[in-house]
Design a protein around this motif. Structure first.
Motif, short mmCIF file in Angstrom:
data_model
loop_
_atom_site.label_atom_id
_atom_site.label_comp_id
_atom_site.label_asym_id
_atom_site.label_seq_id
_atom_site.Cartn_x
_atom_site.Cartn_y
_atom_site.Cartn_z
N HIS A 26 -32.87 -12.90 3.80
CA HIS A 26 -33.61 -13.92 4.62
C HIS A 26 -32.96 -15.36 4.66
CE1 HIS A 26 -37.20 -11.43 3.48
NE2 HIS A 26 -36.50 -10.82 4.14
N SER A 27 -31.70 -15.18 4.42
CA SER A 27 -30.88 -16.53 4.75
C SER A 27 -29.47 -16.21 5.33
CB SER A 27 -30.50 -16.95 3.29
OG SER A 27 -31.54 -17.58 2.65
N ALA A 28 -29.28 -17.47 6.18
CA ALA A 28 -27.91 -17.32 6.72
C ALA A 28 -27.59 -18.56 7.18
CB ALA A 28 -27.89 -16.72 8.15
N VAL A 29 -26.48 -19.07 7.68
CA VAL A 29 -26.06 -20.28 8.22
C VAL A 29 -25.50 -20.09 9.48
CG1 VAL A 29 -25.40 -21.63 6.24
CG2 VAL A 29 -23.70 -20.12 6.92
N ALA A 30 -25.77 -21.02 10.50
CA ALA A 30 -25.30 -20.91 11.79
C ALA A 30 -25.43 -22.08 12.49
CB ALA A 30 -26.57 -20.24 12.65
N GLU A 31 -24.21 -22.30 13.27
CA GLU A 31 -23.87 -23.35 14.08
C GLU A 31 -23.52 -22.92 15.66
OE1 GLU A 31 -20.24 -25.05 12.28
OE2 GLU A 31 -20.59 -26.93 12.89
N VAL A 32 -24.50 -22.89 16.47
CA VAL A 32 -24.65 -22.71 18.01
C VAL A 32 -24.98 -23.97 18.81
CG1 VAL A 32 -26.03 -20.84 19.24
CG2 VAL A 32 -25.79 -20.45 16.76
N LEU A 33 -24.05 -23.86 19.81
CA LEU A 33 -24.05 -24.73 20.75
C LEU A 33 -24.30 -26.26 20.31
CD1 LEU A 33 -26.09 -22.61 23.31
CD2 LEU A 33 -23.90 -23.03 23.39
N GLY A 34 -23.68 -26.53 19.35
CA GLY A 34 -23.66 -27.95 18.47
C GLY A 34 -24.93 -28.08 17.73
N LEU A 35 -25.70 -27.09 17.46
CA LEU A 35 -26.79 -27.27 16.81
C LEU A 35 -26.64 -26.60 15.42
CD1 LEU A 35 -29.57 -26.77 19.08
CD2 LEU A 35 -28.95 -29.16 18.37
N ARG A 36 -27.15 -27.11 14.24
CA ARG A 36 -26.79 -26.37 12.98
C ARG A 36 -28.23 -25.82 12.27
NH1 ARG A 36 -22.96 -30.98 10.40
NH2 ARG A 36 -21.24 -30.76 11.75
N PHE A 37 -27.83 -24.91 11.92
CA PHE A 37 -29.28 -24.06 10.98
C PHE A 37 -28.82 -23.58 9.88
CE2 PHE A 37 -29.50 -23.33 15.90
CZ PHE A 37 -30.64 -23.65 16.16
N SER A 38 -29.79 -23.34 8.89
CA SER A 38 -29.61 -23.03 7.63
C SER A 38 -30.74 -22.22 7.23
CB SER A 38 -28.92 -23.71 6.62
OG SER A 38 -30.03 -24.79 6.28
N GLY A 39 -30.75 -21.26 6.17
CA GLY A 39 -31.88 -20.57 5.83
C GLY A 39 -32.58 -19.80 6.63
N PHE A 40 -33.85 -19.48 6.55
CA PHE A 40 -34.60 -18.39 7.25
C PHE A 40 -34.33 -18.48 8.57
CE2 PHE A 40 -38.15 -16.68 9.36
CZ PHE A 40 -38.28 -15.38 8.80
N PRO A 41 -34.35 -19.81 9.51
CA PRO A 41 -34.13 -20.03 11.08
C PRO A 41 -32.82 -19.39 11.20
CG PRO A 41 -34.88 -21.95 10.12
CD PRO A 41 -34.66 -21.26 9.09
N ALA A 42 -31.88 -19.77 10.52
CA ALA A 42 -30.64 -19.16 10.79
C ALA A 42 -30.11 -17.36 10.73
CB ALA A 42 -29.44 -19.63 9.98
N TRP A 43 -30.94 -17.14 9.74
CA TRP A 43 -31.17 -15.77 9.35
C TRP A 43 -31.90 -15.00 10.64
CZ3 TRP A 43 -35.53 -12.48 8.41
CH2 TRP A 43 -35.03 -11.22 8.05
N TRP A 44 -32.85 -15.49 11.06
CA TRP A 44 -33.58 -15.01 12.19
C TRP A 44 -32.90 -15.03 13.32
CZ3 TRP A 44 -35.37 -16.36 16.93
CH2 TRP A 44 -36.39 -15.53 17.54
N LEU A 45 -32.16 -16.16 13.47
CA LEU A 45 -31.13 -16.30 14.95
C LEU A 45 -30.10 -15.23 14.57
CD1 LEU A 45 -30.84 -18.09 17.13
CD2 LEU A 45 -29.10 -19.45 15.78
N TRP A 46 -29.65 -15.01 13.52
CA TRP A 46 -28.23 -14.07 13.28
C TRP A 46 -28.80 -12.66 13.67
CZ3 TRP A 46 -27.39 -9.64 10.76
CH2 TRP A 46 -26.01 -9.34 10.51
N ARG A 47 -29.92 -12.26 13.06
CA ARG A 47 -30.56 -10.77 13.29
C ARG A 47 -30.52 -10.81 14.83
NH1 ARG A 47 -33.46 -7.66 8.32
NH2 ARG A 47 -31.39 -7.30 7.22
N THR A 48 -31.33 -11.74 15.44
CA THR A 48 -31.87 -11.45 16.93
C THR A 48 -30.68 -11.31 17.81
OG1 THR A 48 -33.63 -13.00 16.21
CG2 THR A 48 -33.28 -12.47 18.83
N VAL A 49 -29.63 -12.43 17.62
CA VAL A 49 -28.48 -12.39 18.35
C VAL A 49 -27.72 -10.96 18.39
CG1 VAL A 49 -26.04 -13.52 18.81
CG2 VAL A 49 -28.15 -14.74 18.31
N TYR A 50 -27.46 -10.62 16.97
CA TYR A 50 -26.54 -9.44 16.72
C TYR A 50 -27.46 -8.13 17.35
CZ TYR A 50 -23.08 -11.95 14.73
OH TYR A 50 -21.75 -13.00 14.74
N LEU A 51 -28.77 -8.24 16.83
CA LEU A 51 -29.39 -7.00 17.57
C LEU A 51 -29.22 -6.82 18.98
CD1 LEU A 51 -31.19 -4.77 16.44
CD2 LEU A 51 -33.32 -6.09 17.05
#
Ligand SMILES: Cc1cc2nc3c(=O)[nH]c(=O)nc-3n(C[C@H](O)[C@H](O)[C@H](O)COP(=O)(O)OP(=O)(O)OC[C@H]3O[C@@H](n4cnc5c(N)ncnc54)[C@H](O)[C@@H]3O)c2cc1C
Length: 536
Positions: A366-391
């Motif tokens: 349930h954790s990830a790090v993401a930098e998308v379109l200039g925005l930074r996410f970490s922890g659960f929101p990044a994990w949710w984004l990671w899974r949604t995008v790759y799915l």
């Protein structure tokens, strides 16, 4: 080169770059039939690599993240073969033999090189023999099986404390995206399964991530990389920063400063090297041996050869080389396909001007790090984004459904512990030993015969040295032929490389090659006669 009237586009490699080039070419064909597409790939499936680390824990099914090429590519001819040579003059690709060993040659009008890169352990002593790469589905399955086997062994190893420590220590080298994702997934898996083994205290388990730079994830902004470091450490991963893996044996990972980590599981995601087939081609190469392309993705100086994905050195609009990621490979594939069609049918060409959408890295549970379109996410929101995008990026709704249901079940069920044993025997293997290491010990079971390739060792019983061994010499024969335990210890005097032949292979060969058995027996008798004491 195609049919009498149609040109043929041959794509080498069925990863992101090759498959998406073929898909874009198929789309351009539409209702027309004015060129042929052939794709050559070693496997008959496409691997969705960003999800590969999840195979370790089994959080998604083994084949959920692969798609058969024939289902994906409806209008391309798929050749499931190894590419062996490319003749740029004759415009012909030769592939490995199949069931009948006759040469298989495919001519082309346009050649697309999408062979990716390789993890190359050459020049790092002991790594080719003892480190596990992590690039494809086979690597992921091998690692998963290996880890489960290590747990099975450790749970019943009550005599040898050092061996137990080695079995329960897991080392990953390389702190880029793939290394971090592998370490995170491996860490979650080993800590969760440890509680299923009665003989193992979860506190005994170590996961070590070795990285040569100041911080992990150098591709990401510092705050996100530091978040990832803190999280991994909190979850029990030991970080060894500013340290480089230098060599390995079957029992240790050895770092450049001399530190040694006892382990039976070493995964290395570095160094990424150019594909050996491309190394041999007379085409211009730049940093990392990648093929230098024009902005249209032609290989410089070669009108009919194109390069895409990890093997290409394409330049982004800000002048830096495009990073080796799936999102860049997909965008390059689209541009390359457009330009090939333009050169067949006529029309304007496009240049590769993709700037990247951002970067994401999973950190497990349930954790990830993401930098998308200039925005930074970490922890659960990044994990949710990671899974949604790759799915959503997975090709086909069937696969998406399978992965989504595996992820859902994984929330409730404990990790699977099945070890899939695929081969009866490992066959002939090479092994590397460092000075002072023991190949085997007095009293061990005699399960293999050894041939020294380089280096030296001594044969020791108690305090006495019985013999010295050097290149070309055979040892370990006595216990193997007489079905007894080892009568002495073989200890290395210098770094030593050996060929190891397991008992079963030796028995099979000796049964059909009487000369082999006779010569090994002669060595044995010679040693007995010379010393009146048996070597091991
Ligand atoms: C563990 C891991 C995680 C990753 N995570 C991400 C991520 O989250 N996001 C991201 O953007 N990128 C990620 N990447 C990187 C991404 O997967 C690569 O950049 C991408 O796969 C490159 O595509 P490619 O087609 O150039 O090469 P590859 O995907 O490596 O494909 C090359 C193909 O060529 C075939 N081939 C090679 N040699 C031969 C031969 N001699 N004969 C026949 N076939 C051959 C191979 O079998 C393979 O199918 C990850 C990579 C790994 C290893």
């Amino acid at each position: 080169m195609g049919s009498a009237t149609r040109p043929r586009v041959v794509i080498l490699g069925g990863g992101f770059a090759g498959v998406y080039t073929a898909l874009a070419l198929e789309k351009a064909l539409g209702e027309r039939d004015d060129f042929d597409v052939v794709l050559v790939n070693r496997e008959n499936y496409f691997v969705f690599q960003p999800m590969l680390p999840e195979v370790i824990s089994g959080s998604i099914g083994l084949t959920d993240m692969v798609v058969p090429l024939r289902r994906l590519l409806r209008r391309s001819a798929v050749h499931v073969r190894d590419v062996e040579t490319v003749d740029l003059e004759a415009r012909v690709v030769s592939t490995s033999p199949g069931f009948r060993p006759h040469p298989h040659r495919v001519g082309y009008d346009h050649l697309v090189l999408g062979l990716g890169n390789v993890t190359d352990f050459r020049g790092l002593p002991g790594l080719p023999e003892h480190a596990l790469p992590f690039k494809n589905l086979g690597d992921a399955l091998r690692l998963r099986n290996h880890v489960i086997r290590a747990f099975e062994e450790a749970s019943i190893e009550n005599e040898d404390e050092a061996l137990r420590r080695q079995l329960l220590t897991f080392v990953v080298a390389g702190g880029g995206f793939s290394g971090v994702e592998v370490a995170a997934e491996l860490n979650d898996f080993v800590r969760e399964v440890a509680s299923s083994y009665r003989g193992i205290d979860p506190a005994e388990v170590r996961v070590v991530l070795v990285h040569s730079q100041e911080r992990i994830l150098p591709e990401m902004a510092e705050p996100l990389a530091l978040f990832a470091q803190r999280l991994l450490q909190k979850r029990g991963v030991e970080l060894r920063l500013r340290q480089r893996l230098q060599s390995a044996t079957g029992t240790e990972a050895i770092l450049a400063g001399g530190a040694r980590i006892p382990t039976r599981t070493l995964v290395s995601t570095v160094p990424a090297s150019p594909h050996p087939l491309l190394e041999s081609l007379p085409l211009p190469k730049g940093r990392g041996g990648r093929l230098v392309t024009t902005p249209e993705l032609r290989v410089e100086g070669a009108a009919d050869v194109w390069a895409v994905g990890d093997c290409a050195l394409a330049t982004t609009p800000n002048g830096t080389p495009a990073p080796p990621t799936a999102q860049h490979a997909i965008r390059q594939a689209e541009v390359c396909a457009h330009n090939i069609v333009a050169s067949i049918r006529g029309g304007g060409s496009r240049v590769f001007d993709f700037r990247g959408l951002g970067t994401m890295g999973s950190l497990g549970r349930h954790s990830a790090v993401a930098e998308v379109l200039g925005l930074r996410f970490s922890g659960f929101p990044a994990w949710w984004l990671w899974r949604t995008v790759y799915l959503m990026k997975m090709p086909g709704w069937g696969r998406r459904l399978k992965v989504a249901s595996s992820w859902t079940l994984d929330l409730f069920l404990p990790p699977d512990l099945v070890e899939l044993r695929l081969g009866g025997s490992k066959g002939l293997t090479r092994e590397h030993y460092e000075p002072g290491e023991e190949v085997f010990r007095e009293g061990d079971i005699g399960d293999s015969l050894y041939i020294v390739l380089s280096g030296e060792a001594e044969v020791v019983r108690g305090e006495s040295i019985l013999a010295h061994l050097g290149p070309g010499e055979v040892f370990g024969e006595m216990a193997l032929i007489e079905h007894t335990t080892r009568s002495a210890t073989v200890r290395c005097l210098s770094a030593m490389d050996v060929l190891r032949m397991p008992q079963q292979e030796f028995a099979d060969l000796a049964a059909h090659l009487p000369d082999l058995r006779a010569s090994v027996q002669k060595v044995m008798e010679g040693r007995r006669g010379a010393r009146t004491i048996e070597p091991p």
